[in-house]
Enzyme design. Structure first.
Site, mmCIF file in Angstrom:
data_model
loop_
_atom_site.group_PDB
_atom_site.id
_atom_site.type_symbol
_atom_site.label_atom_id
_atom_site.label_comp_id
_atom_site.label_asym_id
_atom_site.label_seq_id
_atom_site.Cartn_x
_atom_site.Cartn_y
_atom_site.Cartn_z
ATOM 1 N N HIS A 165 0.860 -1.173 0.000
ATOM 2 C CA HIS A 165 0.000 0.000 0.000
ATOM 3 C C HIS A 165 0.898 1.226 0.000
ATOM 4 C CE1 HIS A 165 -3.820 2.075 0.987
ATOM 5 N NE2 HIS A 165 -3.086 2.858 1.761
ATOM 6 N N MET A 182 0.850 11.594 -1.127
ATOM 7 C CA MET A 182 0.286 12.810 -0.542
ATOM 8 C C MET A 182 0.890 14.027 -1.239
ATOM 9 S SD MET A 182 0.535 11.815 3.492
ATOM 10 C CE MET A 182 0.224 10.147 4.057
ATOM 11 N N HIS A 211 -2.693 4.632 -2.870
ATOM 12 C CA HIS A 211 -3.654 5.423 -2.104
ATOM 13 C C HIS A 211 -3.368 6.890 -2.385
ATOM 14 C CE1 HIS A 211 -5.397 6.550 2.119
ATOM 15 N NE2 HIS A 211 -6.107 7.039 1.111
#
Length: 229
Positions: free
Chosen positions: A41, A45, A75
């Site tokens: 994962h 950001m 993600h």
């Protein structure tokens, strides 16, 4: 490997590399895979959607060259997630999880991601009602329920997110429900009992003396609940 469900919600463990030693990230990833991780994962950001910066497509591409057969679950904690699809695909991403809060047109974004050959997920931050993602359940491969606020690792698990997972599981027994944030030996059981089957664990695995033992513990707990549901 693929996250897409084939009729049942099987358990898969995907350690987050966010709290790894970034000076030797490839080796850290290799260690996690050797310890039994089903996938990795990767938290991206941008300093806008969340108040922190991590890494982008160049780092993902470098990791892909070292880990050609490992599933990369991206993600994407970013504003304007549609702008990153091409770069992440080219870098070697397998799934692209965008946040419902950041998507201006989720349907078109889902189509764009699929057109690039990646699996699709939608992330839900703690303050976002689960109703926001219900219209898209049949169009995606997973729903990511955040059990911490996105942006930083090492936060405490938010127990009041469990009704979101329970509602999703009741609506779809085969849906891949990913849980991310504060997952460890003390919180895995409530997450698994609620219906989560894709388990993202950062600190608990990465900082463990023996990551394999922790991964096996998480897997054993989830298998008691989700696989039988």
């Amino acid at each position: 490997m693929a996250l897409k469900s084939s009729g049942c919600a099987s358990c898969q463990i995907g350690p987050s590399i966010l709290n790894s030693d970034l000076s030797c990230l490839a080796q850290e990833c290799e260690k996690l895979v050797a310890a039994g991780a089903d996938y990795l994962h990767l938290d991206v950001m941008d300093g806008h959607f969340v108040p922190n910066l991590t890494f982008g497509a160049p780092v993902v591409k470098c990791l892909r060259s070292r880990l050609p057969n490992v599933y990369f679950d991206m993600h994407m904690m970013v504003s304007e997630p549609e702008k990153w699809v091409d770069d992440m695909c080219d870098a070697g991403a397998n799934s692209y999880v965008f946040h419902i809060e950041a998507a201006k047109n989720p349907v078109e974004l889902i189509k764009l991601i699929r057109a690039k050959g990646m699996e699709v997920g939608i992330g839900v931050s703690p303050d976002t009602p689960i109703d926001k993602v219900l219209p898209f359940l049949e169009q995606v491969d997973l729903i990511l329920i955040m059990t911490v606020y996105p942006g930083f690792g090492g936060q405490s698990f938010i127990h009041k997110m469990m009704p979101k997972i329970e509602q999703l599981r009741k609506s779809n027994k085969a849906l891949n429900i990913e849980v991310d944030g504060g997952i460890n030996k003390d919180t895995i059981e409530i997450a698994a009992a609620s219906g989560a089957n894709l388990i993202v664990a950062g600190t608990a695995v990465v900082k463990a003396d023996d990551p394999k033992v922790v991964i096996e513990l998480l897997r054993s707990c989830v298998n008691k609940f989700v696989v039988k549901s």
